[in-house]
Design a protein around this motif. Structure first.
Motif, PDB file in Angstrom:
ATOM      1  N   TYR A 302       0.807  -1.242   0.185  1.00 44.65           N
ATOM      2  CA  TYR A 302       0.378  -0.111  -0.533  1.00 44.65           C
ATOM      3  C   TYR A 302       0.652   0.918   0.068  1.00 44.65           C
ATOM      4  CZ  TYR A 302      -3.929   3.245   1.176  1.00 44.65           C
ATOM      5  OH  TYR A 302      -4.727   3.825   1.268  1.00 44.65           O
ATOM      6  N   ASP A 319      -8.550   7.201   9.144  1.00 47.81           N
ATOM      7  CA  ASP A 319      -8.336   6.108   8.737  1.00 47.81           C
ATOM      8  C   ASP A 319      -8.939   6.239   6.980  1.00 47.81           C
ATOM      9  OD1 ASP A 319      -8.046   4.362  11.358  1.00 47.81           O
ATOM     10  OD2 ASP A 319     -10.687   5.282  11.613  1.00 47.81           O
ATOM     11  N   LEU A 322      -5.413   5.225   5.557  1.00 51.05           N
ATOM     12  CA  LEU A 322      -5.039   4.452   4.872  1.00 51.05           C
ATOM     13  C   LEU A 322      -5.838   3.135   5.186  1.00 51.05           C
ATOM     14  CD1 LEU A 322      -2.460   5.155   8.000  1.00 51.05           C
ATOM     15  CD2 LEU A 322      -1.928   5.417   5.266  1.00 51.05           C
ATOM     16  N   LEU A 323      -7.179   3.289   5.295  1.00 50.70           N
ATOM     17  CA  LEU A 323      -8.032   1.954   5.499  1.00 50.70           C
ATOM     18  C   LEU A 323      -8.953   1.923   4.615  1.00 50.70           C
ATOM     19  CD1 LEU A 323      -7.397   1.098   9.478  1.00 50.70           C
ATOM     20  CD2 LEU A 323      -6.752  -0.201   7.718  1.00 50.70           C
ATOM     21  N   THR A 327     -11.833  -1.463  -0.249  1.00 52.61           N
ATOM     22  CA  THR A 327     -11.260  -2.746  -0.082  1.00 52.61           C
ATOM     23  C   THR A 327     -11.220  -3.778   0.567  1.00 52.61           C
ATOM     24  OG1 THR A 327      -9.556  -1.590   1.635  1.00 52.61           O
ATOM     25  CG2 THR A 327      -9.176  -0.963  -0.643  1.00 52.61           C
ATOM     26  N   ALA A 330      -6.582  -6.306   4.097  1.00 57.29           N
ATOM     27  CA  ALA A 330      -5.829  -4.508   4.143  1.00 57.29           C
ATOM     28  C   ALA A 330      -3.644  -5.751   3.533  1.00 57.29           C
ATOM     29  CB  ALA A 330      -5.422  -4.716   5.521  1.00 57.29           C
ATOM     30  N   GLN A 331      -3.276  -4.417   3.995  1.00 59.21           N
ATOM     31  CA  GLN A 331      -1.808  -4.401   2.809  1.00 59.21           C
ATOM     32  C   GLN A 331      -0.903  -5.479   3.970  1.00 59.21           C
ATOM     33  OE1 GLN A 331      -2.436  -5.656  -0.293  1.00 59.21           O
ATOM     34  NE2 GLN A 331      -4.150  -4.474   0.182  1.00 59.21           N
ATOM     35  N   TYR A 334       2.959  -0.731   4.275  1.00 58.07           N
ATOM     36  CA  TYR A 334       1.686   0.470   4.396  1.00 58.07           C
ATOM     37  C   TYR A 334       3.304   1.104   3.893  1.00 58.07           C
ATOM     38  CZ  TYR A 334      -2.581  -0.922   4.955  1.00 58.07           C
ATOM     39  OH  TYR A 334      -3.965  -1.644   4.960  1.00 58.07           O
ATOM     40  N   LEU A 356      -3.208   2.544  11.765  1.00 56.66           N
ATOM     41  CA  LEU A 356      -2.780   1.036  11.386  1.00 56.66           C
ATOM     42  C   LEU A 356      -2.344  -0.101  12.731  1.00 56.66           C
ATOM     43  CD1 LEU A 356      -0.103   1.070   9.607  1.00 56.66           C
ATOM     44  CD2 LEU A 356      -2.530   1.145   8.777  1.00 56.66           C
ATOM     45  N   TYR A 359      -1.463  -4.871  14.820  1.00 56.45           N
ATOM     46  CA  TYR A 359      -1.366  -5.721  13.802  1.00 56.45           C
ATOM     47  C   TYR A 359       0.513  -5.234  12.415  1.00 56.45           C
ATOM     48  CZ  TYR A 359      -5.639  -7.679  14.131  1.00 56.45           C
ATOM     49  OH  TYR A 359      -7.404  -8.167  14.884  1.00 56.45           O
ATOM     50  N   TYR A 360       0.496  -4.183  13.707  1.00 60.08           N
ATOM     51  CA  TYR A 360       1.385  -3.301  12.629  1.00 60.08           C
ATOM     52  C   TYR A 360       2.787  -2.791  13.109  1.00 60.08           C
ATOM     53  CZ  TYR A 360      -1.238  -4.458   8.322  1.00 60.08           C
ATOM     54  OH  TYR A 360      -2.943  -5.105   7.305  1.00 60.08           O
ATOM     55  N   ARG A 378       3.292  -5.617   8.753  1.00 59.90           N
ATOM     56  CA  ARG A 378       2.963  -6.696   9.364  1.00 59.90           C
ATOM     57  C   ARG A 378       3.512  -7.529  10.401  1.00 59.90           C
ATOM     58  NH1 ARG A 378      -1.225 -10.915   7.354  1.00 59.90           N
ATOM     59  NH2 ARG A 378      -1.463 -11.259   9.543  1.00 59.90           N
TER      60      ARG A 378
END
Length: 644
Positions: A302, A319, A322-323, A327, A330-331, A334, A356, A359-360, A378
């Protein structure tokens, strides 16, 4: 029957015996004189015990089978006043399959199954009665102990043949010298073929319990591999179920094989765990590990680029940047590039981490003046990234003014090298040549890679940094404009309400220079189907209304280049129209990038990330969620009067 009331047994001397089949398909001799009660001839001579006289096992070849010779009853077995014949006369053999309704029924289970004349297979070999059978011994214990063995009484029979079946008449045996024993039935044969036994006999419970991933190996492992072969197939997260008995309550597979691959001393001596195995066998970045995480060998990237115009105030929510909600997933990576960023760079990075979530993690962040480049990955993939390197280039004549230039970050993921560049070129409608000079200076002066090995050095060019990486993404404010006056652009935008921007793109400076080959050689760009991103009035969707009346243009772009054809696939290329704190609209791009396995010949990043930034971002995220829940609670507790 003689005059004394005793039954006489006729003796056949010389007359041929008729052959009949018994219940098991074997030929038997029956005396013609007494077909119901056959008797043995008293004059039958004893045959020799020589090996050549003993017939082979199987069906006898002779037309008639000789019967055991008759021997007189031993004297010690006689009882005064009652003969053996009278004792046997009133007794009968009991079997588990005997009819319970007919007291006179004396046929065996084999006879009842075949429906033929009742016969009995008698053997002198002692047998252990199976469950369900009830064999009643009819003779006294003294007779059983003192009776001569059957082999002594009939030495002419084969060793494995036993005693032939004798016909039964009423409740009496035709030969009083033979002792009945357990009934032997022919073995039962299955009606259909039994299924083949699999090489893996482990239970379904163990398969489910020890399963780690969907992309694990098949559990049907050949038992021929042996212990060494199985250990070679084990990996850090793969459990095989070969050589495990089907008894989950007694033994567990984990007691036999660990999830960790055994390490031999010579492996520790010969392998450097900082660089790994040069051969790629069992490498952390090898094909096995890549297939576990990316079976299709594609990773999601992303990209977001935004000229923030140096505003101190940040949007309340990132949000949408990035989100996006349109979609599905998520990728994995980033990458956010900022031009003319806010003065507080740390605050900007915390806001990214807060958006994010857990998770990241932030893999790396680099800056050149007000140019920011931040990379999030991630958490599961942090171990497969190499050390990250960055370099900067300024395109200003006075190098202390760091508003124009580029920031590059490079690293290797598995066996694929990445280069991300964000840049800000010279502004001005007519300064196309200056922007080309900026581009050439950046590709020559960006010193990357430094310590990372080139994955394909034969295709690298020393004067172009973009040729030294497998996948390159270059994004930023390139400042290329439309060669049209503002009324003409507004007229096209007024009459074109769809996604077809071809009438405007025919006048785009960047597209023209790329076709001429003067800039971004080898790069591609996804089709543009969004409105120009520059220049808006802050806080609204109206293009520049100041005295300068700048022409709307596509200044913010995302370009990409790959060494192998079709390594990068575009999933989305659009703008984020909700971010209105700047005169530029952010541009986002989603890409699917092909990943190849690699060798562990690179310095790994060892899972390093900015832990302090991570904790602060999570703390803010929790505080924001608690405030939201408190607001919703207060809203539910409020009393609203309604007038009907």
């Amino acid at each position: 029957m003689n005059g004394n009331g005793e039954r006489s047994v006729p003796v056949c001397t010389g007359e041929p015996l008729a052959c009949h089949e018994d219940g098991f398909g074997r030929n038997m001799k029956v005396d013609k004189a007494t077909p119901q009660e056959p008797s043995y001839p008293q004059s039958l001579e004893k045959t020799s015990k020589s090996p050549e006289n003993v017939p082979k096992q199987g069906r006898p070849s002779a037309s008639c089978i000789p019967r055991p010779p008759h021997k007189p009853r031993p004297a010690n077995l006689s009882r005064p006043g009652k003969s053996l014949e009278e004792m046997v006369r009133g007794r009968r053999l009991k079997t588990s399959q005997e009819s319970l309704t007919d007291p006179a029924e004396t046929s065996s289970s084999a006879d009842s199954l075949k429906g033929e004349s009742p016969t009995l297979l008698v053997s002198n070999t002692p047998t252990v009665p199976s469950s369900g059978s009830n064999v009643v011994e009819d003779l006294p214990d003294s007779a059983a102990s003192n009776a001569p063995p059957f082999r002594d009484r009939c030495d002419s029979l084969p060793a494995m043949e036993g005693v032939r079946a004798q016909s039964v008449h009423g409740d009496r045996w035709s030969d009083q010298n033979f002792r009945p024993s357990k009934m032997i039935l022919s073995p039962l044969q299955p009606s259909v073929a039994l299924p083949a036994i699999q090489s893996c006999a482990s239970s379904t419970l163990l398969r489910t319990t020890n399963r780690i991933d969907k992309d694990c190996m098949d559990y049907d492992v050949s038992a021929k591999e042996g212990l060494d072969g199985i250990r070679r197939n084990l990996s850090d997260s793969r459990l095989l179920e070969a050589m495990v008995s089907d008894n989950s309550s007694v033994s567990s597979m984990k007691s036999t094989f660990s999830v960790l691959t055994p390490i031999r001393p010579k492996d520790v001596r010969n392998r450097s765990f900082l660089e790994g195995s040069l051969l790629g066998n069992g490498a952390l970045l090898g094909a096995d590990e890549l297939n576990r995480y990316f079976p299709e060998r594609h990773v999601g990237v992303y990209i977001a680029t935004w000229n923030m115009q140096g505003e101190k105030g940040l949007p309340s929510n990132l949000d949408d940047l990035l989100l996006p909600t349109d979609t599905e997933f998520a990728q994995d990576f980033y990458i956010i590039g900022i031009q003319e960023g806010c003065p507080d760079r740390r605050e900007w990075e915390i806001r990214l981490q807060e958006t994010l979530g857990p998770y990241y993690v932030m893999l790396y962040a680099a800056a050149h003046g007000v140019l920011y480049l931040t990379i999030f990955v991630r958490r599961d993939l942090i171990w497969f990234c190499s050390e990250v390197e960055h370099a900067t280039v300024t395109t200003r004549i006075i190098s202390q003014i760091k508003t124009k230039g580029a920031v590059g970050v490079g690293f290797t993921f598995f066996g694929t090298s990445f280069l991300f560049i964000t840049s800000h070129f010279t502004s001005g409608d007519s300064k196309v040549y200056e922007r080309i000079i900026d581009y050439n200076k950046i590709i020559e002066a960006l010193a990357l890679p430094k310590g990372l090995p080139d994955t394909n050095p034969y295709r690298s060019i020393a004067s172009d940094v973009t040729t030294r990486f497998d996948e390159v993404f270059w994004f930023g404010d390139f400042n290329f404009r439309l060669n049209m006056d503002r009324p003409g652009v507004e007229e096209i935008l007024k009459h074109n309400m769809g996604n077809n921007m071809e009438p405007l793109l025919q006048h785009d400076q960047l597209i023209k220079e790329m076709k001429d080959g003067s800039i971004f050689k080898g790069f591609q760009e996804a089709p543009i189907q969004f409105l120009p991103t520059y220049k808006f009035d802050i806080g609204c969707d109206v293009y520049d209304t100041t005295s300068k009346q700048r022409t709307p243009s596509y200044t913010d772009r995302i370009l990409f280049r790959n060494r192998q054809l079709d390594d990068i696939k575009v999933l989305k290329y659009a703008t984020c129209s909700t971010m209105k704190t700047s005169d530029h609209r952010p541009v986002i791009g989603m890409f699917q990038v092909r990943i190849r396995p690699g060798r562990d010949n690179i310095p790994l990043g060892a899972g390093q990330f900015d832990r302090g930034l991570y904790l602060e971002g999570i703390r803010r995220r929790i505080s924001r969620e608690l405030k939201r829940q408190e607001a919703m609670k207060n809203q539910k507790n409020s009393v609203v009067c309604s007038v009907s």
